[in-house]
Design a protein around this motif. Sequence first.
Motif, PDB file in Angstrom:
ATOM      1  N   CYS A   1     -41.959  -1.467  49.186  1.00  0.00           N
ATOM      2  CA  CYS A   1     -41.402  -2.823  49.191  1.00  0.00           C
ATOM      3  C   CYS A   1     -42.481  -3.817  49.600  1.00  0.00           C
ATOM      4  O   CYS A   1     -43.202  -3.596  50.582  1.00  0.00           O
ATOM      5  CB  CYS A   1     -40.222  -2.914  50.151  1.00  0.00           C
ATOM      6  N   ILE A   2     -42.580  -4.924  48.881  1.00  0.00           N
ATOM      7  CA  ILE A   2     -43.715  -5.822  49.083  1.00  0.00           C
ATOM      8  C   ILE A   2     -43.544  -6.738  50.296  1.00  0.00           C
ATOM      9  O   ILE A   2     -44.488  -7.474  50.636  1.00  0.00           O
ATOM     10  CB  ILE A   2     -43.980  -6.675  47.825  1.00  0.00           C
ATOM     11  N   PHE A   3     -42.386  -6.708  50.963  1.00  0.00           N
ATOM     12  CA  PHE A   3     -42.191  -7.521  52.158  1.00  0.00           C
ATOM     13  C   PHE A   3     -42.448  -6.739  53.444  1.00  0.00           C
ATOM     14  O   PHE A   3     -42.498  -7.328  54.526  1.00  0.00           O
ATOM     15  CB  PHE A   3     -40.751  -8.063  52.210  1.00  0.00           C
ATOM     16  N   CYS A   4     -42.624  -5.426  53.351  1.00  0.00           N
ATOM     17  CA  CYS A   4     -42.603  -4.545  54.520  1.00  0.00           C
ATOM     18  C   CYS A   4     -44.009  -4.278  55.058  1.00  0.00           C
ATOM     19  O   CYS A   4     -44.974  -4.124  54.299  1.00  0.00           O
ATOM     20  CB  CYS A   4     -41.924  -3.227  54.152  1.00  0.00           C
TER      21      CYS A   4
ATOM     22  N   GLY B   1     -28.063  -8.569  47.156  1.00  0.00           N
ATOM     23  CA  GLY B   1     -27.131  -8.077  46.139  1.00  0.00           C
ATOM     24  C   GLY B   1     -27.542  -8.483  44.746  1.00  0.00           C
ATOM     25  O   GLY B   1     -26.797  -8.250  43.779  1.00  0.00           O
ATOM     26  N   SER B   2     -28.715  -9.075  44.606  1.00  0.00           N
ATOM     27  CA  SER B   2     -29.186  -9.554  43.308  1.00  0.00           C
ATOM     28  C   SER B   2     -30.137  -8.543  42.676  1.00  0.00           C
ATOM     29  O   SER B   2     -31.216  -8.282  43.233  1.00  0.00           O
ATOM     30  CB  SER B   2     -29.910 -10.898  43.478  1.00  0.00           C
ATOM     31  N   PRO B   3     -29.805  -7.993  41.494  1.00  0.00           N
ATOM     32  CA  PRO B   3     -30.736  -7.074  40.827  1.00  0.00           C
ATOM     33  C   PRO B   3     -32.090  -7.722  40.546  1.00  0.00           C
ATOM     34  O   PRO B   3     -33.130  -7.071  40.647  1.00  0.00           O
ATOM     35  CB  PRO B   3     -30.002  -6.724  39.525  1.00  0.00           C
ATOM     36  N   ARG B   4     -32.080  -9.011  40.211  1.00  0.00           N
ATOM     37  CA  ARG B   4     -33.348  -9.690  39.937  1.00  0.00           C
ATOM     38  C   ARG B   4     -34.246  -9.713  41.174  1.00  0.00           C
ATOM     39  O   ARG B   4     -35.448  -9.424  41.113  1.00  0.00           O
ATOM     40  CB  ARG B   4     -33.089 -11.126  39.482  1.00  0.00           C
ATOM     41  N   LEU B   5     -33.643 -10.035  42.326  1.00  0.00           N
ATOM     42  CA  LEU B   5     -34.425 -10.136  43.552  1.00  0.00           C
ATOM     43  C   LEU B   5     -34.887  -8.760  44.021  1.00  0.00           C
ATOM     44  O   LEU B   5     -36.002  -8.608  44.533  1.00  0.00           O
ATOM     45  CB  LEU B   5     -33.601 -10.835  44.633  1.00  0.00           C
ATOM     46  N   LEU B   6     -34.039  -7.742  43.844  1.00  0.00           N
ATOM     47  CA  LEU B   6     -34.437  -6.370  44.208  1.00  0.00           C
ATOM     48  C   LEU B   6     -35.650  -5.937  43.395  1.00  0.00           C
ATOM     49  O   LEU B   6     -36.565  -5.286  43.913  1.00  0.00           O
ATOM     50  CB  LEU B   6     -33.276  -5.402  43.994  1.00  0.00           C
ATOM     51  N   LYS B   7     -35.661  -6.292  42.132  1.00  0.00           N
ATOM     52  CA  LYS B   7     -36.801  -5.951  41.281  1.00  0.00           C
ATOM     53  C   LYS B   7     -38.046  -6.705  41.734  1.00  0.00           C
ATOM     54  O   LYS B   7     -39.155  -6.145  41.773  1.00  0.00           O
ATOM     55  CB  LYS B   7     -36.474  -6.280  39.823  1.00  0.00           C
ATOM     56  N   PHE B   8     -37.877  -7.975  42.121  1.00  0.00           N
ATOM     57  CA  PHE B   8     -39.005  -8.792  42.545  1.00  0.00           C
ATOM     58  C   PHE B   8     -39.682  -8.213  43.795  1.00  0.00           C
ATOM     59  O   PHE B   8     -40.913  -8.193  43.895  1.00  0.00           O
ATOM     60  CB  PHE B   8     -38.533 -10.225  42.817  1.00  0.00           C
ATOM     61  N   ILE B   9     -38.877  -7.733  44.764  1.00  0.00           N
ATOM     62  CA  ILE B   9     -39.462  -7.188  46.000  1.00  0.00           C
ATOM     63  C   ILE B   9     -39.760  -5.694  45.887  1.00  0.00           C
ATOM     64  O   ILE B   9     -40.149  -5.054  46.848  1.00  0.00           O
ATOM     65  CB  ILE B   9     -38.550  -7.456  47.214  1.00  0.00           C
TER      66      ILE B   9
ATOM     67  N   THR C   1     -36.850   0.374  45.263  1.00  0.00           N
ATOM     68  CA  THR C   1     -36.642   1.466  44.306  1.00  0.00           C
ATOM     69  C   THR C   1     -35.163   1.759  44.097  1.00  0.00           C
ATOM     70  O   THR C   1     -34.775   2.277  43.054  1.00  0.00           O
ATOM     71  CB  THR C   1     -37.355   2.744  44.787  1.00  0.00           C
ATOM     72  N   ALA C   2     -34.344   1.427  45.080  1.00  0.00           N
ATOM     73  CA  ALA C   2     -32.906   1.675  44.946  1.00  0.00           C
ATOM     74  C   ALA C   2     -32.258   0.581  44.104  1.00  0.00           C
ATOM     75  O   ALA C   2     -32.517  -0.612  44.286  1.00  0.00           O
ATOM     76  CB  ALA C   2     -32.256   1.722  46.326  1.00  0.00           C
ATOM     77  N   ARG C   3     -31.416   0.996  43.178  1.00  0.00           N
ATOM     78  CA  ARG C   3     -30.656   0.042  42.376  1.00  0.00           C
ATOM     79  C   ARG C   3     -29.325  -0.241  43.060  1.00  0.00           C
ATOM     80  O   ARG C   3     -28.909   0.481  43.965  1.00  0.00           O
ATOM     81  CB  ARG C   3     -30.409   0.625  40.985  1.00  0.00           C
ATOM     82  N   LEU C   4     -28.635  -1.280  42.615  1.00  0.00           N
ATOM     83  CA  LEU C   4     -27.327  -1.591  43.193  1.00  0.00           C
ATOM     84  C   LEU C   4     -26.365  -0.420  43.022  1.00  0.00           C
ATOM     85  O   LEU C   4     -25.539  -0.144  43.894  1.00  0.00           O
ATOM     86  CB  LEU C   4     -26.744  -2.844  42.538  1.00  0.00           C
ATOM     87  N   GLU C   5     -26.474   0.296  41.884  1.00  0.00           N
ATOM     88  CA  GLU C   5     -25.601   1.452  41.657  1.00  0.00           C
ATOM     89  C   GLU C   5     -25.851   2.535  42.712  1.00  0.00           C
ATOM     90  O   GLU C   5     -24.914   3.176  43.205  1.00  0.00           O
ATOM     91  CB  GLU C   5     -25.833   2.032  40.256  1.00  0.00           C
TER      92      GLU C   5
ATOM     93  N   GLU D   1     -47.920  -7.649  50.527  1.00  0.00           N
ATOM     94  CA  GLU D   1     -48.109  -8.314  49.241  1.00  0.00           C
ATOM     95  C   GLU D   1     -47.333  -9.628  49.173  1.00  0.00           C
ATOM     96  O   GLU D   1     -47.791 -10.612  48.588  1.00  0.00           O
ATOM     97  CB  GLU D   1     -47.675  -7.379  48.107  1.00  0.00           C
ATOM     98  N   LEU D   2     -46.152  -9.661  49.792  1.00  0.00           N
ATOM     99  CA  LEU D   2     -45.354 -10.885  49.759  1.00  0.00           C
ATOM    100  C   LEU D   2     -45.974 -11.974  50.648  1.00  0.00           C
ATOM    101  O   LEU D   2     -45.834 -13.168  50.367  1.00  0.00           O
ATOM    102  CB  LEU D   2     -43.915 -10.602  50.187  1.00  0.00           C
TER     103      LEU D   2
END
Length: 470
Positions: free
Chosen positions: A202-205, A300-308, A311-315, A374-375
């Motif tokens: 994760c790019i924020f961690c 809860g946003s798939p777009r934001l999860l992809k941005f950061i 690896t886990a998807r909402l599903e 990275e973030l």
Amino acid sequence: MRILLVNPAKRFKGFLGKTRSLQPTVLPNSLLYIGAVLEKGGHQVQIWDQQVDDRQPADFLRDFDPQLVGFSVSVGGIIYEAIDQSREFKRINPDIKIVWGNVHPSMLTEQTLAEDYVDFVAIGPGEYTLLELAEHLEKSQPPHLTDIKGLAFKENGQVVINPDRPFIKNLDELPDPSWHLVPMDDYWEKSLNTSRGCPSKCIFCYNPPFHKGQLGEFSADRIVGQMEILKGRYDVTLFRFFEDDFCHNRPRLHRFCQLVIDKKMKIRWDCDARAGLTEEDVRLMKQSGCASVGFGVESGSPRLLKFIRKTARLEDIKETFKLLVKYKILPKLYLISELPTETIEDFEATKQLIRELGNPPYQYVSFLPYPGTELYNYCVQRGLEPPKTTEEWAAFISQPDCGIKWGEVPREMTAEFKRKLVKYYFWRRTSFALRHGMFAFYLPVNMSPKEILRVIRFWWRYYVTRPLHG
């Protein structure tokens, strides 16, 4: 050599004028391992954990007279405490040596060493770096500071950064933590740190730049052995595995659970994990006493999860959540507000996810641009002016949301969301547990008066009276 290890913490005046930690008190695991290695090397060690200890530098200089003081400085407001106390040690005894370690000085080594109150920086995990530094200062072995891997220091006004120390992949080589150096009864929950590093990127961690993609861990047998020591010596029955992902190594997880089951250990435990647990994982965790699992959802946003780069998807998140509820393990969600590029649509998607999951307990913390991530670099490229001194970093981190707005969500919206979290935190957690029959975290492991009193004390201090931030 006499060595003092310091865990800085913020405190406030509580009931009857007593000072209390601003956060639930957890064991300073990194210092406990460093202390154990130093003691094994023949050094005298004390730990000053300011979560539970009101003493001041003058008290330690009078009663212990340390020759080397090591500060564990993570990213956060506790930088102020570390600065003030380092200065105080130097004021009283200019000859004392000060070393800083942990995330902040590891990521900002040159800036940290620019301060006149810091003599050395231990980069990365510090057990053997501090041991070799102590041996050098006391016996000139190794003969030169440049021989100590993982160390940075000042020489003739210049900062010298030595090569990295080899990463410890097999943590079983470390001695057991030096629990005898801290007042164990004063900690709200007894924690163990059983691994280092995280497989996620994760790019924020802080984890990828701090551990540099490496993973190290204790074996399942060693973990259970440490739990047996804590249970026998300190009557511990509730364990917290304090690390980013206790469950990432599935064979280790399964062996750990089976060992606890086979030994019929009357304990409960909780941990953090990534979404993606299987039903077999969760079933074994429940059978071995797992009462609660926290996992980073972030948004809860798939777009934001992809941005950061989660690896886990909402599903995956929803499926893991359902499995935990099915086996009556209390799930806790970790969310981040004010992430760069977050839109109102992203924010509403997070609120919708919480509603869809039945309003479970969650924590909602502000995004912090950790140096080295990275973030953080992304923010710098888009206008963030990095603090130029350690004290400026303390001020920057201490501001709500660091004083910067990176997304499109109005602050009033996130502020209201946070107010509701603080107001209803305890009741949301209790209501969710009652609705789903998750009593394990609230009931004693056995019915002895001492155990009942311990659980009531824990419940009151953690779920009712603790202050909430972020």
